[in-house]
Design a protein around this motif. Structure first.
Motif, PDB file in Angstrom:
ATOM      1  N   THR A 143      39.610  46.846  37.670  1.00 49.77           N
ATOM      2  CA  THR A 143      39.115  45.570  37.144  1.00 49.77           C
ATOM      3  C   THR A 143      40.089  44.442  37.470  1.00 49.77           C
ATOM      4  O   THR A 143      39.683  43.364  37.911  1.00 49.77           O
ATOM      5  CB  THR A 143      38.899  45.665  35.618  1.00 49.77           C
ATOM      6  OG1 THR A 143      37.912  46.667  35.376  1.00 49.77           O
ATOM      7  CG2 THR A 143      38.459  44.341  35.034  1.00 49.77           C
ATOM      8  N   ASP A 178      39.922  43.576  41.134  1.00 46.15           N
ATOM      9  CA  ASP A 178      38.709  42.788  41.376  1.00 46.15           C
ATOM     10  C   ASP A 178      38.896  41.333  40.963  1.00 46.15           C
ATOM     11  O   ASP A 178      38.429  40.417  41.652  1.00 46.15           O
ATOM     12  CB  ASP A 178      37.511  43.385  40.643  1.00 46.15           C
ATOM     13  CG  ASP A 178      36.986  44.652  41.289  1.00 46.15           C
ATOM     14  OD1 ASP A 178      37.326  44.916  42.468  1.00 46.15           O
ATOM     15  OD2 ASP A 178      36.245  45.391  40.609  1.00 46.15           O
ATOM     16  N   GLU A 179      39.584  41.105  39.841  1.00 48.65           N
ATOM     17  CA  GLU A 179      39.833  39.738  39.378  1.00 48.65           C
ATOM     18  C   GLU A 179      40.629  38.952  40.417  1.00 48.65           C
ATOM     19  O   GLU A 179      40.341  37.779  40.680  1.00 48.65           O
ATOM     20  CB  GLU A 179      40.576  39.754  38.046  1.00 48.65           C
ATOM     21  CG  GLU A 179      39.731  40.218  36.877  1.00 48.65           C
ATOM     22  CD  GLU A 179      40.525  40.431  35.607  1.00 48.65           C
ATOM     23  OE1 GLU A 179      41.752  40.157  35.577  1.00 48.65           O
ATOM     24  OE2 GLU A 179      39.936  40.905  34.627  1.00 48.65           O
ATOM     25  N   LEU A 195      40.827  39.634  43.695  1.00 50.42           N
ATOM     26  CA  LEU A 195      40.018  39.476  44.904  1.00 50.42           C
ATOM     27  C   LEU A 195      39.002  38.342  44.764  1.00 50.42           C
ATOM     28  O   LEU A 195      38.707  37.644  45.746  1.00 50.42           O
ATOM     29  CB  LEU A 195      39.314  40.789  45.246  1.00 50.42           C
ATOM     30  CG  LEU A 195      40.224  41.936  45.676  1.00 50.42           C
ATOM     31  CD1 LEU A 195      39.419  43.216  45.862  1.00 50.42           C
ATOM     32  CD2 LEU A 195      40.999  41.589  46.937  1.00 50.42           C
ATOM     33  N   ARG A 196      38.473  38.134  43.560  1.00 49.51           N
ATOM     34  CA  ARG A 196      37.497  37.054  43.342  1.00 49.51           C
ATOM     35  C   ARG A 196      38.113  35.668  43.513  1.00 49.51           C
ATOM     36  O   ARG A 196      37.392  34.690  43.664  1.00 49.51           O
ATOM     37  CB  ARG A 196      36.863  37.187  41.962  1.00 49.51           C
ATOM     38  CG  ARG A 196      35.777  38.249  41.907  1.00 49.51           C
ATOM     39  CD  ARG A 196      34.945  38.144  40.631  1.00 49.51           C
ATOM     40  NE  ARG A 196      35.673  38.579  39.457  1.00 49.51           N
ATOM     41  CZ  ARG A 196      35.733  39.833  39.022  1.00 49.51           C
ATOM     42  NH1 ARG A 196      35.123  40.788  39.686  1.00 49.51           N
ATOM     43  NH2 ARG A 196      36.401  40.145  37.936  1.00 49.51           N
ATOM     44  N   ARG A 197      39.415  35.560  43.488  1.00 52.89           N
ATOM     45  CA  ARG A 197      40.076  34.257  43.663  1.00 52.89           C
ATOM     46  C   ARG A 197      40.019  33.766  45.111  1.00 52.89           C
ATOM     47  O   ARG A 197      40.278  32.605  45.379  1.00 52.89           O
ATOM     48  CB  ARG A 197      41.542  34.346  43.234  1.00 52.89           C
ATOM     49  CG  ARG A 197      41.706  34.636  41.765  1.00 52.89           C
ATOM     50  CD  ARG A 197      43.159  34.755  41.403  1.00 52.89           C
ATOM     51  NE  ARG A 197      43.277  35.335  40.078  1.00 52.89           N
ATOM     52  CZ  ARG A 197      44.359  35.934  39.625  1.00 52.89           C
ATOM     53  NH1 ARG A 197      45.431  36.036  40.391  1.00 52.89           N
ATOM     54  NH2 ARG A 197      44.385  36.444  38.418  1.00 52.89           N
ATOM     55  N   TYR A 198      39.708  34.670  46.012  1.00 54.78           N
ATOM     56  CA  TYR A 198      39.660  34.326  47.432  1.00 54.78           C
ATOM     57  C   TYR A 198      38.202  34.262  47.881  1.00 54.78           C
ATOM     58  O   TYR A 198      37.398  35.095  47.478  1.00 54.78           O
ATOM     59  CB  TYR A 198      40.399  35.381  48.270  1.00 54.78           C
ATOM     60  CG  TYR A 198      41.866  35.485  47.955  1.00 54.78           C
ATOM     61  CD1 TYR A 198      42.788  34.661  48.595  1.00 54.78           C
ATOM     62  CD2 TYR A 198      42.339  36.406  47.027  1.00 54.78           C
ATOM     63  CE1 TYR A 198      44.141  34.759  48.313  1.00 54.78           C
ATOM     64  CE2 TYR A 198      43.692  36.506  46.741  1.00 54.78           C
ATOM     65  CZ  TYR A 198      44.584  35.678  47.382  1.00 54.78           C
ATOM     66  OH  TYR A 198      45.919  35.768  47.101  1.00 54.78           O
ATOM     67  N   PRO A 199      37.865  33.276  48.736  1.00 52.44           N
ATOM     68  CA  PRO A 199      36.479  33.202  49.226  1.00 52.44           C
ATOM     69  C   PRO A 199      36.167  34.372  50.157  1.00 52.44           C
ATOM     70  O   PRO A 199      37.054  34.892  50.836  1.00 52.44           O
ATOM     71  CB  PRO A 199      36.441  31.872  49.982  1.00 52.44           C
ATOM     72  CG  PRO A 199      37.864  31.586  50.352  1.00 52.44           C
ATOM     73  CD  PRO A 199      38.714  32.225  49.281  1.00 52.44           C
ATOM     74  N   GLY A 200      34.909  34.781  50.184  1.00 42.06           N
ATOM     75  CA  GLY A 200      34.483  35.852  51.073  1.00 42.06           C
ATOM     76  C   GLY A 200      34.778  35.505  52.524  1.00 42.06           C
ATOM     77  O   GLY A 200      34.611  34.364  52.947  1.00 42.06           O
ATOM     78  N   LYS A 222      38.714  50.631  47.954  1.00 39.92           N
ATOM     79  CA  LYS A 222      37.684  49.593  47.960  1.00 39.92           C
ATOM     80  C   LYS A 222      37.189  49.321  49.377  1.00 39.92           C
ATOM     81  O   LYS A 222      36.421  48.392  49.602  1.00 39.92           O
ATOM     82  CB  LYS A 222      38.235  48.312  47.348  1.00 39.92           C
ATOM     83  CG  LYS A 222      38.510  48.422  45.877  1.00 39.92           C
ATOM     84  CD  LYS A 222      38.950  47.094  45.328  1.00 39.92           C
ATOM     85  CE  LYS A 222      38.856  47.093  43.840  1.00 39.92           C
ATOM     86  NZ  LYS A 222      37.517  47.350  43.318  1.00 39.92           N
ATOM     87  N   ILE A 256      38.873  39.457  52.994  1.00 40.76           N
ATOM     88  CA  ILE A 256      38.188  39.542  51.694  1.00 40.76           C
ATOM     89  C   ILE A 256      36.685  39.605  51.945  1.00 40.76           C
ATOM     90  O   ILE A 256      36.135  38.801  52.691  1.00 40.76           O
ATOM     91  CB  ILE A 256      38.531  38.326  50.807  1.00 40.76           C
ATOM     92  CG1 ILE A 256      40.035  38.143  50.681  1.00 40.76           C
ATOM     93  CG2 ILE A 256      37.855  38.453  49.441  1.00 40.76           C
ATOM     94  CD1 ILE A 256      40.778  39.290  50.066  1.00 40.76           C
TER      95      ILE A 256
END
Length: 103
Positions: A40, A43-44, A46-51, A91, A102
């Motif tokens: 978790t 994941d938090e 990783l969400r800070r970076y744009p795809g 992942k 990412i």
């Protein structure tokens, strides 16, 4: 180890084995809960970076390391960095040419 059980009856050995099974199940549950919590937190970050972003591997690993702090991670930096790389690999992410992409 066998000396410990040699004086027990078969019923006592079975009872001892059941106690060990319960302890193993408890520890397995603790480890699984820690894995889920770590996942978790990763994941938090990783969400800070744009795809599609390419992030230097040391930057991403350091960011995750800062996020988790002492959260179940060995204080030896090479160990926790390796643990984070393993988590990212689970992942489906691997460093290529010194960068993670990412998704």
């Amino acid at each position: 180890m066998m000396d410990r059980f040699s004086s027990l009856t078969p019923q006592q050995v079975l009872a001892e084995a059941r106690k060990q099974d319960v302890e193993i199940a408890r520890l397995t549950a603790v480890i699984e809960a820690q894995r889920k919590a770590l996942d978790t937190r990763v994941d938090e970050v990783l969400r800070r970076y744009p795809g599609g972003a390419r992030v230097e591997d040391h930057e991403l690993i350091d960011a995750i390391g800062r996020e988790i702090g002492t959260f179940g991670i060995n204080s030896d930096s090479s160990t926790w960095q390796k643990d984070i790389r393993i988590q990212l690999k689970h992942k489906g992410m691997q460093s290529r040419d010194g960068f993670f992409t990412i998704e």
